[in-house]
Design an enzyme around this catalytic site. Structure first.
Site, PDB file in Angstrom:
ATOM      1  N   GLU A   1      11.164   4.302  -0.015  1.00 35.84           N
ATOM      2  CA  GLU A   1      10.118   4.747   0.915  1.00 35.84           C
ATOM      3  C   GLU A   1      10.693   5.706   1.948  1.00 35.84           C
ATOM      4  O   GLU A   1      11.777   5.482   2.488  1.00 35.84           O
ATOM      5  CB  GLU A   1       9.511   3.570   1.689  1.00 35.84           C
ATOM      6  CG  GLU A   1       8.695   2.588   0.889  1.00 35.84           C
ATOM      7  CD  GLU A   1       8.113   1.499   1.785  1.00 35.84           C
ATOM      8  OE1 GLU A   1       7.983   1.740   3.005  1.00 35.84           O
ATOM      9  OE2 GLU A   1       7.817   0.414   1.274  1.00 35.84           O
TER      10      GLU A   1
ATOM     11  N   ASN B   1       9.373  -7.332  -0.398  1.00 37.12           N
ATOM     12  CA  ASN B   1       9.324  -6.030   0.281  1.00 37.12           C
ATOM     13  C   ASN B   1       9.939  -6.162   1.663  1.00 37.12           C
ATOM     14  O   ASN B   1       9.553  -7.037   2.438  1.00 37.12           O
ATOM     15  CB  ASN B   1       7.871  -5.565   0.434  1.00 37.12           C
ATOM     16  CG  ASN B   1       7.769  -4.183   1.039  1.00 37.12           C
ATOM     17  OD1 ASN B   1       8.093  -3.193   0.386  1.00 37.12           O
ATOM     18  ND2 ASN B   1       7.310  -4.101   2.282  1.00 37.12           N
ATOM     19  N   GLU B   2      10.929  -5.324   1.943  1.00 34.96           N
ATOM     20  CA  GLU B   2      11.519  -5.218   3.279  1.00 34.96           C
ATOM     21  C   GLU B   2      11.780  -6.587   3.905  1.00 34.96           C
ATOM     22  O   GLU B   2      11.274  -6.929   4.990  1.00 34.96           O
ATOM     23  CB  GLU B   2      10.623  -4.371   4.191  1.00 34.96           C
ATOM     24  CG  GLU B   2      10.512  -2.929   3.760  1.00 34.96           C
ATOM     25  CD  GLU B   2       9.671  -2.079   4.689  1.00 34.96           C
ATOM     26  OE1 GLU B   2       9.757  -0.846   4.616  1.00 34.96           O
ATOM     27  OE2 GLU B   2       8.906  -2.651   5.505  1.00 34.96           O
TER      28      GLU B   2
ATOM     29  N   ARG C   1       1.446  -9.431   8.400  1.00 32.25           N
ATOM     30  CA  ARG C   1       2.146  -9.499   7.115  1.00 32.25           C
ATOM     31  C   ARG C   1       3.432 -10.292   7.286  1.00 32.25           C
ATOM     32  O   ARG C   1       3.903 -10.504   8.390  1.00 32.25           O
ATOM     33  CB  ARG C   1       2.438  -8.110   6.571  1.00 32.25           C
ATOM     34  CG  ARG C   1       3.430  -7.296   7.375  1.00 32.25           C
ATOM     35  CD  ARG C   1       3.556  -5.874   6.863  1.00 32.25           C
ATOM     36  NE  ARG C   1       4.933  -5.407   6.828  1.00 32.25           N
ATOM     37  CZ  ARG C   1       5.307  -4.188   6.453  1.00 32.25           C
ATOM     38  NH1 ARG C   1       4.391  -3.312   6.080  1.00 32.25           N
ATOM     39  NH2 ARG C   1       6.573  -3.838   6.438  1.00 32.25           N
TER      40      ARG C   1
ATOM     41  N   TRP D   1       4.190   3.687  13.873  1.00 30.60           N
ATOM     42  CA  TRP D   1       4.719   2.559  14.627  1.00 30.60           C
ATOM     43  C   TRP D   1       5.693   2.954  15.731  1.00 30.60           C
ATOM     44  O   TRP D   1       6.277   2.080  16.378  1.00 30.60           O
ATOM     45  CB  TRP D   1       5.405   1.575  13.674  1.00 30.60           C
ATOM     46  CG  TRP D   1       6.287   2.212  12.634  1.00 30.60           C
ATOM     47  CD1 TRP D   1       5.927   2.574  11.375  1.00 30.60           C
ATOM     48  CD2 TRP D   1       7.659   2.585  12.770  1.00 30.60           C
ATOM     49  NE1 TRP D   1       6.981   3.141  10.700  1.00 30.60           N
ATOM     50  CE2 TRP D   1       8.067   3.154  11.540  1.00 30.60           C
ATOM     51  CE3 TRP D   1       8.587   2.487  13.805  1.00 30.60           C
ATOM     52  CZ2 TRP D   1       9.354   3.628  11.322  1.00 30.60           C
ATOM     53  CZ3 TRP D   1       9.874   2.962  13.590  1.00 30.60           C
ATOM     54  CH2 TRP D   1      10.244   3.517  12.361  1.00 30.60           C
TER      55      TRP D   1
ATOM     56  N   GLU E   1      -2.035   0.657   9.103  1.00 28.67           N
ATOM     57  CA  GLU E   1      -1.266   1.851   8.768  1.00 28.67           C
ATOM     58  C   GLU E   1      -2.150   3.041   8.371  1.00 28.67           C
ATOM     59  O   GLU E   1      -1.702   3.936   7.666  1.00 28.67           O
ATOM     60  CB  GLU E   1      -0.253   1.524   7.668  1.00 28.67           C
ATOM     61  CG  GLU E   1       0.819   0.554   8.155  1.00 28.67           C
ATOM     62  CD  GLU E   1       1.884   0.257   7.120  1.00 28.67           C
ATOM     63  OE1 GLU E   1       3.049   0.615   7.352  1.00 28.67           O
ATOM     64  OE2 GLU E   1       1.559  -0.343   6.084  1.00 28.67           O
ATOM     65  N   LYS E   2      -3.358   3.065   8.860  1.00 28.74           N
ATOM     66  CA  LYS E   2      -4.276   4.150   8.493  1.00 28.74           C
ATOM     67  C   LYS E   2      -3.860   5.499   9.081  1.00 28.74           C
ATOM     68  O   LYS E   2      -4.303   6.545   8.617  1.00 28.74           O
ATOM     69  CB  LYS E   2      -5.707   3.813   8.886  1.00 28.74           C
ATOM     70  CG  LYS E   2      -5.946   3.522  10.344  1.00 28.74           C
ATOM     71  CD  LYS E   2      -7.400   3.137  10.586  1.00 28.74           C
ATOM     72  CE  LYS E   2      -7.648   2.671  12.010  1.00 28.74           C
ATOM     73  NZ  LYS E   2      -7.023   1.343  12.277  1.00 28.74           N
ATOM     74  N   PHE E   3      -3.001   5.475  10.123  1.00 32.31           N
ATOM     75  CA  PHE E   3      -2.491   6.729  10.686  1.00 32.31           C
ATOM     76  C   PHE E   3      -1.116   7.095  10.143  1.00 32.31           C
ATOM     77  O   PHE E   3      -0.538   8.102  10.557  1.00 32.31           O
ATOM     78  CB  PHE E   3      -2.451   6.648  12.214  1.00 32.31           C
ATOM     79  CG  PHE E   3      -3.820   6.639  12.842  1.00 32.31           C
ATOM     80  CD1 PHE E   3      -4.580   7.795  12.898  1.00 32.31           C
ATOM     81  CD2 PHE E   3      -4.344   5.472  13.370  1.00 32.31           C
ATOM     82  CE1 PHE E   3      -5.843   7.787  13.470  1.00 32.31           C
ATOM     83  CE2 PHE E   3      -5.612   5.455  13.951  1.00 32.31           C
ATOM     84  CZ  PHE E   3      -6.364   6.615  13.993  1.00 32.31           C
ATOM     85  N   HIS E   4      -0.576   6.270   9.247  1.00 29.40           N
ATOM     86  CA  HIS E   4       0.709   6.572   8.613  1.00 29.40           C
ATOM     87  C   HIS E   4       0.474   7.624   7.531  1.00 29.40           C
ATOM     88  O   HIS E   4      -0.435   7.513   6.716  1.00 29.40           O
ATOM     89  CB  HIS E   4       1.284   5.290   7.991  1.00 29.40           C
ATOM     90  CG  HIS E   4       2.713   5.385   7.578  1.00 29.40           C
ATOM     91  ND1 HIS E   4       3.154   6.235   6.580  1.00 29.40           N
ATOM     92  CD2 HIS E   4       3.813   4.716   8.015  1.00 29.40           C
ATOM     93  CE1 HIS E   4       4.458   6.081   6.422  1.00 29.40           C
ATOM     94  NE2 HIS E   4       4.881   5.180   7.285  1.00 29.40           N
TER      95      HIS E   4
END
Length: 664
Positions: free
Chosen positions: A308, A149-150, A111, A316, A356-359
């Site tokens: 957020e 974003n960020e 990204r 991460w 980010e599936k584990f976020h």
């Protein structure tokens, strides 16, 4: 803000429906209502779906999402979707890819794969922004625009040839001619004098340490380049969606210092930030409080948006720890206590694919029978109960100066000690006052200090004349001003300020640094007087002028007998100088004395591990009590407790609990 939730603390999340089949969307809205969600940030990473090929737009799916959210009474913070360009863009324009310090191209596949200086990217991003603004300006769900974003999270600094050219243009505007540039950069050293602007490059990897002022200016340039990208989209929104407020999510986490946010606040209508608790810190929740106070400082004391944070673990960090029972509520209401009127999360529904599936998310993989979901629903009830707090301001008598540019300069190499890092002492001071129940405004170097009783100036290595004058004026006007070691050392060009070390600091405090004596990494120095205990990191040989009181000295080590803490009356206030880094007990004693001299009291008298903050408006005051301890907190306060709905004559907050008291 237009159509923004006003009955309670706004609660919501990034919503990424494009990751899910459309039949899930209706269930999403129903679950949002069940959880008390009142807003959703939509479209942040959807450019590749909104513009699947150049100039071809597919908005029909987004139309349906916004219609569903509107029907469910959920306001929309609509992103311009420009944070990450689609693969077709990078393929067609490889020159827009960023380049790292070593000259390696950073390829697409994650990204934010774009160069901060690229006008080709600007044209594409503003084109999409215009299409979205034209289409959705009148949509009833639209309450707020969310640009990109960020910024700088992954693509800055960039060292490509496009940035090199843009840097030269920036320097020409800043300095006007080569003689001024050469003087500012001190290029007489190491034979670096430039005779043509075309010779100037970004501070790419070299044989030794780069020119420190060149490095500092490149950080300034990078921050300005990304601000220009933001302003380009902002200008489009002002034309095609007038009256709808605009924000972009800052990152006020301690480890993120790529941008000078004090220069950005004029380009947003409301300050918003992202914050994630860093589990490897010694005191993660103290850093959370610092970040919230910093965000409030950027907002000028006004309420702000937490765009957020996480319901539980992130993905991460080296070890991604789940939040323990009660932590979600405590962390969220700490932000509210310190000025947030909105609580947002990444993200609504936990992803099944991608990085980010584990976020964690509001709606986790484990579903509505999980601990996380129960905590989310409980937070929704709490947010709804706090509506009367909206718009109130945090009460603080202490200012702590925080300067991103000073940090950039201090954290550069070739200094007396690599152990001295910007922010370390600032966090020490803030944490000590947090332990004492005293709230701190963390403010930029150009902030008006006249309303504060205490002003803290920690390791402000780079300081402008204006800042030093303002600090001295605050002392003369009655404030207790505490300056620490390695403050006021250099000017805006990273040049030593004059004769001796920190001459303006010495003139104000009456404590003149004769020589720096930084300590080895594991060394400790014993102290006497007010700072009984020990200290690390730094010591000095200090000459103390007549009329300056010595409150503590080193009692061993190379600087044994030297002053480490002094106080000098200045006008109707005083100037203190701290020449070392005391332990927690020493700082507690020091700040207790400083606050007593200033007439600053805690928000409430509480025990260890209990955080107290007061918000106030013309309607009244609210005392927030966040109990991080494993025993109940007894608070001598009375009023109406909003979360339980009970009237109390004495407030008792259970271990790990939170209370919000409308004070009698």
């Amino acid at each position: 803000m237009r159509n923004w939730p006003a009955d309670g603390i706004a609660l919501g999340a990034d919503y990424n429906p494009e990751q899910w089949p459309e039949e899930v969307w209706v269930d999403d809205v129903a679950r949002m209502q069940e959880a008390g969600v009142t807003f959703a940030t939509v479209g942040v990473f959807s450019w590749s779906l909104l513009e699947p090929s150049p100039g071809v737009y597919t908005f029909d799916w987004l139309d349906r999402v916004l219609d569903l959210l509107n029907a469910g009474g959920i306001a929309v913070d609509l992103a311009t979707a420009t944070a990450s360009p689609p693969p077709w863009f990078s393929h067609a324009h490889p020159g827009t890819l960023p380049v790292d310090h070593s000259g390696r191209t950073l390829w697409p596949g994650s990204r934010q794969s774009w160069c901060p200086s690229s006008t080709v990217f600007t044209e594409a991003a503003t084109g999409l922004t215009e299409q979205m603004a034209r289409r959705y300006h009148d949509h009833p769900a639209l309450a707020l625009w969310h640009v990109s974003n960020e910024y700088a999270c992954h693509n800055a600094p960039c060292y490509c040839d496009t940035c090199a050219g843009a840097f030269r243009t920036w320097l020409d505007k800043r300095y006007g001619d080569l003689d001024t540039l050469n003087a500012a950069w001190g290029t007489a050293f190491w034979s670096q004098r430039y005779t043509d602007l075309a010779q100037v490059l970004p501070p790419r990897i070299s044989t030794a340490h780069s020119n420190p002022t060149q490095e500092l200016d490149y950080r300034r340039f990078t921050s300005d380049a990304l601000l220009a990208q933001h302003q380009a989209e902002l200008s489009v929104l002002r034309v095609h969606s007038p009256g709808v407020p605009v924000t972009t999510n800052f990152m006020t986490l301690d480890h993120f210092r790529h941008l000078d946010y004090t220069e950005w606040t004029g380009s947003v209508d409301v300050v918003s930030t992202d914050h994630y608790v860093c589990g490897d810190l010694t005191d993660p929740e103290a850093e959370l409080s610092f970040a919230a106070d910093l965000t409030r400082g950027l907002a000028g004391g006004a309420p702000w948006l937490l765009m957020e944070h996480s319901t539980s673990a992130v993905n991460w960090q080296p070890v991604n720890r789940a939040k323990t029972p009660g932590q979600l509520l405590r962390h969220s209401l700490t932000h509210v206590a310190r000025g947030a009127d909105t609580l947002g999360f990444f993200q609504w529904r936990q992803s099944r694919a991608g990085a980010e599936k584990f976020h964690s998310a509001m709606l986790p993989h484990a579903g509505t029978g999980s601990k996380v979901w129960r905590d989310v629903v409980a937070l929704g009830r709490a947010a709804a109960a706090l509506g009367e707090v909206l718009g109130s301001r945090v009460e603080a008598d202490v200012a702590l100066l925080w300067d991103y540019q000073s940090g950039w300069a201090l954290n550069a190499p070739s200094h007396p000690s690599s152990q001295v890092e910007y922010g370390e002492v600032a966090h020490d001071l803030h944490a000590a006052l947090r332990r004492a129940g005293v709230t701190v405004d963390v403010v930029g170097p150009r902030t008006d200090l006249s309303g504060y009783r205490v002003v803290l100036v920690p390791t402000l290595y780079l300081a402008s004349d204006e800042t030093l004058v303002a600090v001295a004026a605050a002392a003369r006007a009655g404030a207790q001003v505490l300056l620490t070691y390695f403050s006021g050392v250099v000017d805006a060009h990273d040049h030593l300020r004059g004769d001796g070390w920190s001459p303006e600091v010495a003139a104000l405090t009456g404590a003149r640094t004769a020589e720096h004596a930084p300590l080895p990494a594991q060394a400790r120095v014993a102290l006497d007087g007010l700072l009984t205990g020990s200290a690390t990191r730094w010591s000095e040989w200090v000459d103390v002028e007549h009329g300056t009181e010595v409150l503590s000295r080193a009692t061993d080590g190379d600087t044994s007998g030297q002053a480490v803490l002094t106080r000098r009356p200045v006008g109707s206030g005083a100037a203190w100088y701290l020449a070392t880094r005391p332990d927690a007990a020493g700082l507690d004693a020091l700040l207790a004395r400083v606050c007593a001299d200033a007439g600053v009291s805690p928000a409430a008298e509480v025990g260890p591990g209990v955080e107290v903050v007061r918000r106030r408006s013309e309607l009244g005051s609210w005392l927030f009590v966040i109990n991080h301890a494993d025993v109940a907190a007894e608070v001598p306060a009375s009023g109406h407790e909003l979360l339980s709905g009970a009237d109390v004559d004495h407030l008792s907050v259970p271990a790990g609990g939170v209370a919000v008291l409308r004070e009698a």
